[in-house]
Design a protein around this motif. Structure first.
Motif, PDB file in Angstrom:
ATOM      1  N   SER A  76       0.816  -1.218   0.000  1.00  0.00           N
ATOM      2  CA  SER A  76       0.000   0.000   0.000  1.00  0.00           C
ATOM      3  C   SER A  76       0.844   1.260   0.000  1.00  0.00           C
ATOM      4  CB  SER A  76      -0.925   0.003   1.221  1.00  0.00           C
ATOM      5  OG  SER A  76      -0.190   0.142   2.423  1.00  0.00           O
ATOM      6  N   THR A  77       2.123   1.137   0.255  1.00  0.00           N
ATOM      7  CA  THR A  77       3.024   2.294   0.218  1.00  0.00           C
ATOM      8  C   THR A  77       3.741   2.417  -1.117  1.00  0.00           C
ATOM      9  OG1 THR A  77       4.879   1.022   1.137  1.00  0.00           O
ATOM     10  CG2 THR A  77       3.377   2.090   2.702  1.00  0.00           C
ATOM     11  N   LEU A  78       3.318   1.637  -2.103  1.00  0.00           N
ATOM     12  CA  LEU A  78       3.988   1.621  -3.407  1.00  0.00           C
ATOM     13  C   LEU A  78       3.062   2.132  -4.503  1.00  0.00           C
ATOM     14  CD1 LEU A  78       5.654  -1.927  -3.299  1.00  0.00           C
ATOM     15  CD2 LEU A  78       6.660   0.249  -2.572  1.00  0.00           C
TER      16      LEU A  78
ATOM     17  N   LEU B  38       2.466   7.304   2.182  1.00  0.00           N
ATOM     18  CA  LEU B  38       1.033   7.329   2.464  1.00  0.00           C
ATOM     19  C   LEU B  38       0.227   7.997   1.358  1.00  0.00           C
ATOM     20  CD1 LEU B  38       1.143   8.299   6.264  1.00  0.00           C
ATOM     21  CD2 LEU B  38       0.977   6.006   5.256  1.00  0.00           C
ATOM     22  N   GLN B  39       0.829   8.197   0.206  1.00  0.00           N
ATOM     23  CA  GLN B  39       0.147   8.913  -0.863  1.00  0.00           C
ATOM     24  C   GLN B  39      -1.101   8.176  -1.346  1.00  0.00           C
ATOM     25  OE1 GLN B  39       0.794  11.983  -1.961  1.00  0.00           O
ATOM     26  NE2 GLN B  39      -1.064  11.784  -3.188  1.00  0.00           N
ATOM     27  N   ASN B  40      -1.071   6.849  -1.364  1.00  0.00           N
ATOM     28  CA  ASN B  40      -2.260   6.102  -1.793  1.00  0.00           C
ATOM     29  C   ASN B  40      -3.441   6.340  -0.848  1.00  0.00           C
ATOM     30  OD1 ASN B  40      -1.162   4.848  -4.107  1.00  0.00           O
ATOM     31  ND2 ASN B  40      -0.164   3.288  -2.845  1.00  0.00           N
ATOM     32  N   TYR B  41      -3.169   6.430   0.440  1.00  0.00           N
ATOM     33  CA  TYR B  41      -4.242   6.708   1.399  1.00  0.00           C
ATOM     34  C   TYR B  41      -4.778   8.127   1.223  1.00  0.00           C
ATOM     35  CZ  TYR B  41      -2.448   2.506   3.696  1.00  0.00           C
ATOM     36  OH  TYR B  41      -2.038   1.219   3.971  1.00  0.00           O
TER      37      TYR B  41
ATOM     38  N   ASN C 207      -5.880  -1.143 -12.877  1.00  0.00           N
ATOM     39  CA  ASN C 207      -4.610  -1.868 -12.738  1.00  0.00           C
ATOM     40  C   ASN C 207      -3.657  -1.158 -11.776  1.00  0.00           C
ATOM     41  OD1 ASN C 207      -2.936  -4.013 -13.210  1.00  0.00           O
ATOM     42  ND2 ASN C 207      -2.100  -3.226 -15.118  1.00  0.00           N
ATOM     43  N   ARG C 208      -4.187  -0.696 -10.635  1.00  0.00           N
ATOM     44  CA  ARG C 208      -3.376   0.000  -9.637  1.00  0.00           C
ATOM     45  C   ARG C 208      -3.305  -0.877  -8.386  1.00  0.00           C
ATOM     46  NH1 ARG C 208      -5.415   6.082  -9.005  1.00  0.00           N
ATOM     47  NH2 ARG C 208      -7.443   5.043  -8.765  1.00  0.00           N
ATOM     48  N   ALA C 209      -2.294  -1.717  -8.317  1.00  0.00           N
ATOM     49  CA  ALA C 209      -2.191  -2.679  -7.219  1.00  0.00           C
ATOM     50  C   ALA C 209      -1.887  -1.992  -5.891  1.00  0.00           C
ATOM     51  CB  ALA C 209      -1.121  -3.717  -7.531  1.00  0.00           C
ATOM     52  N   GLY C 210      -1.018  -0.989  -5.901  1.00  0.00           N
ATOM     53  CA  GLY C 210      -0.688  -0.297  -4.663  1.00  0.00           C
ATOM     54  C   GLY C 210      -1.888   0.448  -4.091  1.00  0.00           C
ATOM     55  N   TYR C 211      -2.644   1.101  -4.939  1.00  0.00           N
ATOM     56  CA  TYR C 211      -3.853   1.810  -4.496  1.00  0.00           C
ATOM     57  C   TYR C 211      -4.897   0.819  -3.977  1.00  0.00           C
ATOM     58  CZ  TYR C 211      -7.743   5.130  -4.721  1.00  0.00           C
ATOM     59  OH  TYR C 211      -8.812   5.931  -4.417  1.00  0.00           O
ATOM     60  N   SER C 212      -5.006  -0.317  -4.638  1.00  0.00           N
ATOM     61  CA  SER C 212      -5.921  -1.361  -4.180  1.00  0.00           C
ATOM     62  C   SER C 212      -5.501  -1.892  -2.814  1.00  0.00           C
ATOM     63  CB  SER C 212      -5.955  -2.500  -5.195  1.00  0.00           C
ATOM     64  OG  SER C 212      -6.666  -3.606  -4.697  1.00  0.00           O
ATOM     65  N   ALA C 213      -4.213  -2.053  -2.600  1.00  0.00           N
ATOM     66  CA  ALA C 213      -3.737  -2.516  -1.299  1.00  0.00           C
ATOM     67  C   ALA C 213      -4.064  -1.509  -0.199  1.00  0.00           C
ATOM     68  CB  ALA C 213      -2.236  -2.770  -1.353  1.00  0.00           C
TER      69      ALA C 213
ATOM     70  N   ILE D 118      -6.692   0.469  -0.116  1.00  0.00           N
ATOM     71  CA  ILE D 118      -8.119   0.302   0.182  1.00  0.00           C
ATOM     72  C   ILE D 118      -8.345  -0.937   1.044  1.00  0.00           C
ATOM     73  CG2 ILE D 118     -10.399  -0.050  -0.840  1.00  0.00           C
ATOM     74  CD1 ILE D 118      -9.462   1.483  -3.276  1.00  0.00           C
ATOM     75  N   SER D 119      -7.603  -1.988   0.776  1.00  0.00           N
ATOM     76  CA  SER D 119      -7.714  -3.202   1.587  1.00  0.00           C
ATOM     77  C   SER D 119      -7.282  -2.958   3.026  1.00  0.00           C
ATOM     78  CB  SER D 119      -6.873  -4.321   0.973  1.00  0.00           C
ATOM     79  OG  SER D 119      -7.298  -4.617  -0.344  1.00  0.00           O
ATOM     80  N   VAL D 120      -6.245  -2.152   3.221  1.00  0.00           N
ATOM     81  CA  VAL D 120      -5.807  -1.826   4.577  1.00  0.00           C
ATOM     82  C   VAL D 120      -6.866  -1.001   5.297  1.00  0.00           C
ATOM     83  CG1 VAL D 120      -4.067  -0.607   5.930  1.00  0.00           C
ATOM     84  CG2 VAL D 120      -3.371  -2.002   3.987  1.00  0.00           C
ATOM     85  N   VAL D 121      -7.516  -0.093   4.574  1.00  0.00           N
ATOM     86  CA  VAL D 121      -8.610   0.683   5.166  1.00  0.00           C
ATOM     87  C   VAL D 121      -9.732  -0.254   5.615  1.00  0.00           C
ATOM     88  CG1 VAL D 121     -10.397   2.407   4.696  1.00  0.00           C
ATOM     89  CG2 VAL D 121      -8.064   2.769   3.884  1.00  0.00           C
ATOM     90  N   LEU D 122     -10.075  -1.228   4.789  1.00  0.00           N
ATOM     91  CA  LEU D 122     -11.098  -2.201   5.163  1.00  0.00           C
ATOM     92  C   LEU D 122     -10.673  -3.003   6.381  1.00  0.00           C
ATOM     93  CD1 LEU D 122     -13.722  -3.766   4.651  1.00  0.00           C
ATOM     94  CD2 LEU D 122     -12.460  -5.179   3.019  1.00  0.00           C
ATOM     95  N   PHE D 123      -9.425  -3.423   6.431  1.00  0.00           N
ATOM     96  CA  PHE D 123      -8.930  -4.161   7.595  1.00  0.00           C
ATOM     97  C   PHE D 123      -9.014  -3.316   8.864  1.00  0.00           C
ATOM     98  CE2 PHE D 123      -5.237  -4.819  10.388  1.00  0.00           C
ATOM     99  CZ  PHE D 123      -5.535  -6.075  10.872  1.00  0.00           C
TER     100      PHE D 123
END
Length: 325
Positions: free
Chosen positions: A71-73, A87-90, A291-297, A299-304
């Motif tokens: 998620s940091t990538l 933390l840019q994706n968040y 196709n944004r794996a880091g951004y998707s990760a 969102i998954s951390v937010v859900l967790f």
């Protein structure tokens, strides 16, 4: 005069004299502590626990740690290189226009499906708890949708709701009415998925509530009936409080399940038109057109984090309302 010597316990040959430990020395540990049965029990514990610990660490905690790192990538799925963005994706997610929409859809879907499944499940459990002919078949029929594949359930209900050739559209045309655009209208798409999800998980809540109803003490119910309490009052004043452990268990399990619902949404609304919950948005961002794996990760951390906070709050505050008998 003859003096008779009496042997004290410390004077007997079979009891060694007690020697005080030297001053300032460390206490002597029991040499037999890890011998015999204790050592055997310890190795049995390791043999039983280590495989489970290894599996949980490999398939739960290690992927979680990796997902937090991803998620940091700024990373495209399948690419051999990635850029660390911190933390840019968040920040991108929470400042985007879709964040409120996705969080709102997740909240509505979770609240309605959890509340609907539990309320309807309790009502069905009350009906199934009656001693009439055919209750065994009815219990099996109610529980059957829960064990069915989500993909199969989604395909069947998609055929029912399809506005062009669906069963519901055919019935409405026979009555001279037009079928609502369940699939094309974002608001109706969410309603459609909620209806199917509640129908599928209704049996689980009903069976758990039925087990709780059958474990209620009969003497308490009979005493309340003798005191003049009618069935409605006995239900709200006695049955509902005594069912609080069951309600608490269902509240946690159904809420966690609803927040992670995926298969029905994927089958019935592939593009996430009005049904993009957090978990489905993460799927679309990683495996869809973005196709944004880091951004998707991220969102998954937010859900967790949401799942963790909800579980802690439930265990901390909601459990205080539980009456354990």
């Amino acid at each position: 005069m003859t003096t008779r010597l009496v042997n004290t316990p410390t004077d007997r040959a079979d009891v060694p004299p007690t020697v005080p430990p030297p001053t300032g020395s460390a206490p002597v540990r029991n040499a037999r502590r890890w011998s015999g049965r204790s050592r055997k029990d310890f190795f049995v514990f390791l043999a039983m626990a280590l495989p489970n610990i290894a599996l949980i660490a490999t398939f739960t905690y290690w992927p979680l740690i990796n997902n937090i790192y991803y998620s940091t990538l700024d990373w495209t799925l399948g690419s051999a290189s990635a850029t660390v963005v911190g933390l840019q994706n968040y920040v991108t997610f929470f400042t985007s226009e879709d964040a409120a929409k996705v969080l709102g859809t997740t909240g509505i879907f979770t609240v309605v499906t959890v509340g609907g499944s539990m309320v309807l499940g309790l009502l069905v459990a009350l009906a199934l708890n009656s001693m009439v002919r055919g209750t065994t078949f009815a219990r099996s029929a109610v529980f059957a949708p829960y064990v069915l594949s989500g993909v199969g359930v989604g395909l069947v209900w998609l055929f029912i709701f399809d506005p062009g050739y669906g069963v519901l559209a055919w019935i409405l045309r026979g009555l001279g009415q037009q079928s609502p655009q369940w699939i094309n209208d974002p608001q109706l798409s969410l309603v459609m998925v909620i209806i199917v999800y509640v129908w599928k998980n209704l049996g689980y809540c009903a069976v758990v509530y039925l087990a709780g109803l059958q474990s209620l003490p009969r003497d308490v119910m009979e005493a309340a009936a003798l005191d003049g309490a009618n069935s409605i009052r006995r239900f709200f004043d006695i049955s509902v409080p005594l069912l609080s452990p069951t309600t608490f268990f269902l509240l946690i399990t159904t809420m966690l399940s609803s927040l992670q619902a995926f298969d029905l949404i994927r089958i019935m609304t592939p593009l996430g038109n009005g049904t993009s919950t957090l978990i489905y948005e993460a799927y679309l961002q990683a495996f869809g057109a973005y196709n944004r794996a880091g951004y998707s990760a991220a969102i998954s951390v937010v859900l967790f984090a949401i799942l963790l906070v909800i579980t802690v709050l439930q265990l901390r505050f909601v459990e205080r309302k539980v009456h354990y008998s």
